[in-house]
Design a protein around this motif. Structure first.
Motif, PDB file in Angstrom:
ATOM      1  N   GLU A   6       0.831  -1.204   0.000  1.00  0.00           N
ATOM      2  CA  GLU A   6       0.000   0.000   0.000  1.00  0.00           C
ATOM      3  C   GLU A   6       0.867   1.257   0.000  1.00  0.00           C
ATOM      4  O   GLU A   6       0.585   2.212  -0.740  1.00  0.00           O
ATOM      5  CB  GLU A   6      -0.929  -0.006   1.219  1.00  0.00           C
ATOM      6  CG  GLU A   6      -2.019  -1.063   1.141  1.00  0.00           C
ATOM      7  CD  GLU A   6      -2.770  -1.247   2.451  1.00  0.00           C
ATOM      8  OE1 GLU A   6      -3.980  -1.547   2.378  1.00  0.00           O
ATOM      9  OE2 GLU A   6      -2.160  -1.096   3.541  1.00  0.00           O
ATOM     10  N   LYS A   7       1.913   1.249   0.807  1.00  0.00           N
ATOM     11  CA  LYS A   7       2.830   2.394   0.834  1.00  0.00           C
ATOM     12  C   LYS A   7       3.511   2.561  -0.517  1.00  0.00           C
ATOM     13  O   LYS A   7       3.628   3.676  -1.033  1.00  0.00           O
ATOM     14  CB  LYS A   7       3.874   2.225   1.944  1.00  0.00           C
ATOM     15  CG  LYS A   7       3.297   2.418   3.324  1.00  0.00           C
ATOM     16  CD  LYS A   7       4.342   2.208   4.406  1.00  0.00           C
ATOM     17  CE  LYS A   7       3.675   2.367   5.769  1.00  0.00           C
ATOM     18  NZ  LYS A   7       4.552   2.016   6.870  1.00  0.00           N
ATOM     19  N   LEU A   8       3.930   1.470  -1.084  1.00  0.00           N
ATOM     20  CA  LEU A   8       4.595   1.510  -2.385  1.00  0.00           C
ATOM     21  C   LEU A   8       3.671   2.092  -3.449  1.00  0.00           C
ATOM     22  O   LEU A   8       4.087   2.927  -4.260  1.00  0.00           O
ATOM     23  CB  LEU A   8       5.058   0.099  -2.763  1.00  0.00           C
ATOM     24  CG  LEU A   8       6.028  -0.036  -3.919  1.00  0.00           C
ATOM     25  CD1 LEU A   8       7.290   0.772  -3.689  1.00  0.00           C
ATOM     26  CD2 LEU A   8       6.381  -1.507  -4.125  1.00  0.00           C
ATOM     27  N   THR A   9       2.407   1.691  -3.440  1.00  0.00           N
ATOM     28  CA  THR A   9       1.434   2.209  -4.407  1.00  0.00           C
ATOM     29  C   THR A   9       1.269   3.718  -4.260  1.00  0.00           C
ATOM     30  O   THR A   9       1.249   4.452  -5.255  1.00  0.00           O
ATOM     31  CB  THR A   9       0.074   1.499  -4.235  1.00  0.00           C
ATOM     32  OG1 THR A   9       0.261   0.102  -4.486  1.00  0.00           O
ATOM     33  CG2 THR A   9      -0.970   2.053  -5.189  1.00  0.00           C
ATOM     34  N   ILE A  10       1.159   4.186  -3.026  1.00  0.00           N
ATOM     35  CA  ILE A  10       1.017   5.628  -2.779  1.00  0.00           C
ATOM     36  C   ILE A  10       2.258   6.371  -3.258  1.00  0.00           C
ATOM     37  O   ILE A  10       2.159   7.374  -3.971  1.00  0.00           O
ATOM     38  CB  ILE A  10       0.757   5.900  -1.284  1.00  0.00           C
ATOM     39  CG1 ILE A  10      -0.642   5.394  -0.900  1.00  0.00           C
ATOM     40  CG2 ILE A  10       0.899   7.390  -0.964  1.00  0.00           C
ATOM     41  CD1 ILE A  10      -0.900   5.355   0.592  1.00  0.00           C
ATOM     42  N   ILE A  11       3.419   5.879  -2.886  1.00  0.00           N
ATOM     43  CA  ILE A  11       4.668   6.561  -3.243  1.00  0.00           C
ATOM     44  C   ILE A  11       4.857   6.591  -4.759  1.00  0.00           C
ATOM     45  O   ILE A  11       5.250   7.612  -5.326  1.00  0.00           O
ATOM     46  CB  ILE A  11       5.863   5.894  -2.542  1.00  0.00           C
ATOM     47  CG1 ILE A  11       5.732   6.041  -1.023  1.00  0.00           C
ATOM     48  CG2 ILE A  11       7.183   6.477  -3.036  1.00  0.00           C
ATOM     49  CD1 ILE A  11       6.632   5.115  -0.224  1.00  0.00           C
ATOM     50  N   GLN A  12       4.544   5.483  -5.428  1.00  0.00           N
ATOM     51  CA  GLN A  12       4.714   5.422  -6.879  1.00  0.00           C
ATOM     52  C   GLN A  12       3.696   6.277  -7.625  1.00  0.00           C
ATOM     53  O   GLN A  12       3.850   6.512  -8.817  1.00  0.00           O
ATOM     54  CB  GLN A  12       4.649   3.968  -7.354  1.00  0.00           C
ATOM     55  CG  GLN A  12       5.870   3.181  -6.955  1.00  0.00           C
ATOM     56  CD  GLN A  12       5.805   1.718  -7.339  1.00  0.00           C
ATOM     57  OE1 GLN A  12       4.747   1.099  -7.334  1.00  0.00           O
ATOM     58  NE2 GLN A  12       6.961   1.151  -7.670  1.00  0.00           N
TER      59      GLN A  12
END
Length: 160
Positions: A6-12
Protein backbone atom coordinates in the motif's frame (compact mmCIF):
# COMPACT_ATOMS: atom_id res chain seq x y z
CA UNK A 1 -0.78 0.54 9.56
CA UNK A 2 -0.42 0.42 5.80
CA UNK A 3 1.25 -2.59 4.25
CA UNK A 4 4.45 -2.31 2.26
CA UNK A 5 2.46 -2.75 -0.97
CA UNK A 6 0.00 0.00 0.00
CA UNK A 7 2.83 2.39 0.83
CA UNK A 8 4.60 1.51 -2.39
CA UNK A 9 1.43 2.21 -4.41
CA UNK A 10 1.02 5.63 -2.78
CA UNK A 11 4.67 6.56 -3.24
CA UNK A 12 4.71 5.42 -6.88
CA UNK A 13 1.71 7.66 -7.58
CA UNK A 14 4.11 10.63 -7.46
CA UNK A 15 5.55 10.85 -11.00
CA UNK A 16 8.31 13.22 -9.91
CA UNK A 17 9.89 10.47 -7.78
CA UNK A 18 12.34 7.95 -9.22
CA UNK A 19 12.60 4.50 -7.68
CA UNK A 20 16.04 3.25 -6.60
CA UNK A 21 16.24 -0.31 -5.25
CA UNK A 22 18.82 -0.71 -2.46
CA UNK A 23 19.99 -3.60 -0.28
CA UNK A 24 17.83 -5.99 1.77
CA UNK A 25 14.72 -5.36 -0.34
CA UNK A 26 14.59 -1.70 0.67
CA UNK A 27 13.65 1.04 -1.78
CA UNK A 28 14.55 4.72 -1.97
CA UNK A 29 12.65 7.28 -4.02
CA UNK A 30 14.64 10.24 -5.36
CA UNK A 31 13.45 13.67 -6.41
CA UNK A 32 15.99 14.49 -9.12
CA UNK A 33 14.78 18.10 -9.47
CA UNK A 34 15.75 18.88 -5.87
CA UNK A 35 17.37 22.27 -5.38
CA UNK A 36 19.52 20.84 -2.60
CA UNK A 37 21.99 17.99 -2.32
CA UNK A 38 19.20 15.97 -0.73
CA UNK A 39 17.50 13.84 -3.38
CA UNK A 40 15.90 11.11 -1.21
CA UNK A 41 12.27 11.88 -0.44
CA UNK A 42 11.55 8.31 0.69
CA UNK A 43 14.44 6.53 2.35
CA UNK A 44 14.74 2.78 3.01
CA UNK A 45 11.13 1.73 2.52
CA UNK A 46 11.35 -1.83 3.85
CA UNK A 47 9.11 -4.85 3.13
CA UNK A 48 8.19 -4.85 6.85
CA UNK A 49 6.46 -1.47 6.32
CA UNK A 50 9.10 0.67 7.94
CA UNK A 51 10.58 3.65 6.09
CA UNK A 52 11.40 7.32 6.29
CA UNK A 53 10.49 10.57 4.51
CA UNK A 54 12.77 13.60 4.35
CA UNK A 55 11.07 16.38 6.33
CA UNK A 56 13.82 18.75 7.46
CA UNK A 57 12.13 21.81 5.91
CA UNK A 58 8.55 20.88 6.81
CA UNK A 59 6.72 22.40 9.77
CA UNK A 60 4.77 20.11 12.07
CA UNK A 61 7.14 17.14 12.05
CA UNK A 62 10.05 16.21 14.30
CA UNK A 63 12.76 14.82 12.03
CA UNK A 64 15.83 13.02 13.32
CA UNK A 65 19.34 14.45 12.91
CA UNK A 66 19.31 13.40 9.23
CA UNK A 67 16.05 15.26 8.57
CA UNK A 68 14.00 12.03 8.36
CA UNK A 69 10.61 11.11 9.82
CA UNK A 70 9.60 7.48 10.36
CA UNK A 71 6.43 6.64 8.38
CA UNK A 72 5.79 3.14 9.80
CA UNK A 73 2.42 4.04 11.37
CA UNK A 74 1.27 6.69 8.88
CA UNK A 75 -2.20 6.49 7.32
CA UNK A 76 -2.64 6.83 3.56
CA UNK A 77 -3.57 10.50 3.92
CA UNK A 78 -0.65 11.25 6.21
CA UNK A 79 1.78 9.53 3.86
CA UNK A 80 0.51 11.43 0.81
CA UNK A 81 0.67 14.72 2.68
CA UNK A 82 4.23 14.33 3.97
CA UNK A 83 5.49 13.23 0.54
CA UNK A 84 3.80 16.20 -1.15
CA UNK A 85 5.30 18.55 1.42
CA UNK A 86 8.74 16.95 1.13
CA UNK A 87 8.75 17.36 -2.66
CA UNK A 88 7.56 20.95 -2.34
CA UNK A 89 10.20 21.72 0.30
CA UNK A 90 12.94 20.48 -2.04
CA UNK A 91 11.68 22.15 -5.20
CA UNK A 92 13.86 24.92 -6.63
CA UNK A 93 11.37 27.73 -6.07
CA UNK A 94 10.67 26.72 -2.52
CA UNK A 95 14.21 26.39 -1.27
CA UNK A 96 15.94 29.18 -3.15
CA UNK A 97 13.43 31.86 -4.03
CA UNK A 98 11.47 31.52 -0.82
CA UNK A 99 14.64 31.84 1.20
CA UNK A 100 15.61 35.16 -0.36
CA UNK A 101 12.11 36.56 -0.62
CA UNK A 102 10.83 35.56 2.79
CA UNK A 103 10.44 39.17 3.98
CA UNK A 104 9.91 40.73 0.55
CA UNK A 105 7.46 43.57 0.22
CA UNK A 106 7.50 43.33 -3.59
CA UNK A 107 9.08 40.81 -5.92
CA UNK A 108 9.65 40.44 -9.68
CA UNK A 109 11.22 37.69 -11.75
CA UNK A 110 13.55 38.71 -14.61
CA UNK A 111 14.77 36.25 -17.26
CA UNK A 112 17.38 36.49 -20.05
CA UNK A 113 17.62 34.69 -23.41
CA UNK A 114 19.59 31.83 -21.80
CA UNK A 115 16.70 31.34 -19.36
CA UNK A 116 18.75 32.54 -16.37
CA UNK A 117 16.53 34.02 -13.71
CA UNK A 118 17.14 36.92 -11.35
CA UNK A 119 14.77 38.08 -8.63
CA UNK A 120 14.22 41.77 -7.99
CA UNK A 121 12.99 42.20 -4.44
CA UNK A 122 12.01 45.31 -2.51
CA UNK A 123 13.05 44.84 1.10
CA UNK A 124 14.23 47.19 3.83
CA UNK A 125 13.64 50.25 1.64
CA UNK A 126 16.06 48.96 -1.05
CA UNK A 127 15.73 47.09 -4.36
CA UNK A 128 17.88 43.94 -4.26
CA UNK A 129 18.73 41.67 -7.18
CA UNK A 130 19.34 38.00 -6.41
CA UNK A 131 20.78 35.17 -8.48
CA UNK A 132 19.55 32.21 -6.45
CA UNK A 133 20.64 32.88 -2.87
CA UNK A 134 23.42 35.25 -3.94
CA UNK A 135 23.02 39.00 -3.99
CA UNK A 136 23.78 40.46 -7.42
CA UNK A 137 23.20 44.13 -6.60
CA UNK A 138 21.41 46.66 -4.42
CA UNK A 139 19.73 49.82 -5.67
CA UNK A 140 18.03 52.74 -3.98
CA UNK A 141 15.31 53.10 -6.63
CA UNK A 142 13.26 50.76 -8.77
CA UNK A 143 14.34 52.71 -11.86
CA UNK A 144 18.04 52.05 -11.17
CA UNK A 145 17.41 48.34 -10.61
CA UNK A 146 15.26 48.07 -13.73
CA UNK A 147 17.91 49.83 -15.86
CA UNK A 148 20.62 47.52 -14.54
CA UNK A 149 18.59 44.39 -15.34
CA UNK A 150 17.75 45.61 -18.84
CA UNK A 151 21.41 46.52 -19.53
CA UNK A 152 22.36 42.98 -18.50
CA UNK A 153 19.90 41.54 -21.04
CA UNK A 154 17.06 40.60 -18.70
CA UNK A 155 13.38 41.26 -19.19
CA UNK A 156 10.51 41.13 -16.77
CA UNK A 157 8.73 37.79 -16.78
CA UNK A 158 5.00 38.16 -16.52
CA UNK A 159 3.21 35.69 -14.27
CA UNK A 160 0.13 34.19 -15.88
Amino acid sequence: MLTFEEKLTIIQSFPELERKDVSLGRINFHYEESATDKKNVVYHLHPNGNGFVYAEYINGYHPDNKGLVNIRDFSAGELKEIIEQSIKSLSPKTTIEAAVSEDAEEEERWVNESNHTLLLIFEDEMWNVYAGLNSDGTFTTYSEARSYLMEEGFSLQLVR
